[in-house]
Design a protein around this motif. Sequence first.
Motif, short mmCIF file in Angstrom:
data_model
loop_
_atom_site.label_atom_id
_atom_site.label_comp_id
_atom_site.label_asym_id
_atom_site.label_seq_id
_atom_site.Cartn_x
_atom_site.Cartn_y
_atom_site.Cartn_z
N LEU A 147 0.83 -1.19 0.00
CA LEU A 147 0.00 0.00 0.00
C LEU A 147 0.87 1.25 0.00
N LYS A 148 0.36 2.30 -0.59
CA LYS A 148 1.06 3.58 -0.59
C LYS A 148 0.78 4.31 0.71
N LEU A 149 1.57 5.36 0.96
CA LEU A 149 1.44 6.09 2.21
C LEU A 149 0.04 6.66 2.39
N GLY A 150 -0.51 7.24 1.34
CA GLY A 150 -1.85 7.81 1.45
C GLY A 150 -2.89 6.78 1.83
N GLN A 151 -2.73 5.54 1.34
CA GLN A 151 -3.66 4.48 1.69
C GLN A 151 -3.51 4.07 3.15
N LEU A 152 -2.28 4.00 3.64
CA LEU A 152 -2.07 3.61 5.04
C LEU A 152 -2.62 4.65 6.00
N LEU A 153 -2.55 5.90 5.62
CA LEU A 153 -3.01 6.97 6.52
C LEU A 153 -4.52 6.99 6.65
N THR A 154 -5.24 6.43 5.70
CA THR A 154 -6.70 6.44 5.75
C THR A 154 -7.30 5.04 5.82
N LEU A 155 -6.45 4.03 5.97
CA LEU A 155 -6.92 2.65 5.99
C LEU A 155 -7.73 2.38 7.25
N ARG A 156 -8.86 1.71 7.09
CA ARG A 156 -9.66 1.33 8.25
C ARG A 156 -8.99 0.18 8.99
N GLY A 157 -9.03 0.22 10.31
CA GLY A 157 -8.38 -0.82 11.09
C GLY A 157 -6.95 -0.45 11.40
N VAL A 158 -6.23 -1.43 11.92
CA VAL A 158 -4.85 -1.23 12.37
C VAL A 158 -3.89 -1.56 11.23
#
Length: 226
Positions: free
Chosen positions: A70-81
């Motif tokens: 995943l890209k950084l933008g995805q990790l920052l808004t990803l649901r869950g841990v």
Amino acid sequence: MRRPLLLPIVALGAFACSGPAPLVPPAQPVTDQCQVLDPPAVTQTAPSAASPRGSLQGLLPTHGPPKGPLKLGQLLTLRGVVSEAQWRALPPGADAELSQIAQREDEAPTVRARAMTGLAVRRTDGAVGTLRGVLLDAQADSLVRRAAARALADGFAEPEGGPAMAALAAAAADEDATLREAVVKALAPHVALPAVRRLLEERKASERDTLVTEALDAALAAPTPE
């Protein structure tokens, strides 16, 4: 006298009661098959070409979880841990961006908190300075400061003290009781470290808030390894 008129009336009533019995329709023949009534017709939408009749495809979510790193933008808004593996899979260039997002005042507090978690996992150069700055900023959002406390404790708690522990000690004496409680709870898993235990014991000697005191008691009651 009018009594004789009663006789015809009685006779008429007797004739009515003794008249022919009403006709009863014959019973249906008994069979070994159940008589089932057809349910009312229900209008159904014709299945689309993309979802064949009888298929469960229509019950599945439209978009599944993203595949691959995943890209950084995805990790920052990803649901869950976000897992440690996902944080570590980011390229080295993501560290500077994580630091910038953590300090960006116009960013959502939840996104800033997630960025600080990433800094703690990756333990990047300069992360302690970034987290210390956010933690000790009295004007910063309370949620963001608590996230900075957790990130410092989880990623940079030093056995014998250091810059991270100095910042946590200062935050443990902050006038915001919710921040003091957050610092104590963040340090609780690391109570086996001598510097952490000393900080908690010193804080307990002067703490007056009930919730913070309870958190201190719970942290100090945790068994330490021999």
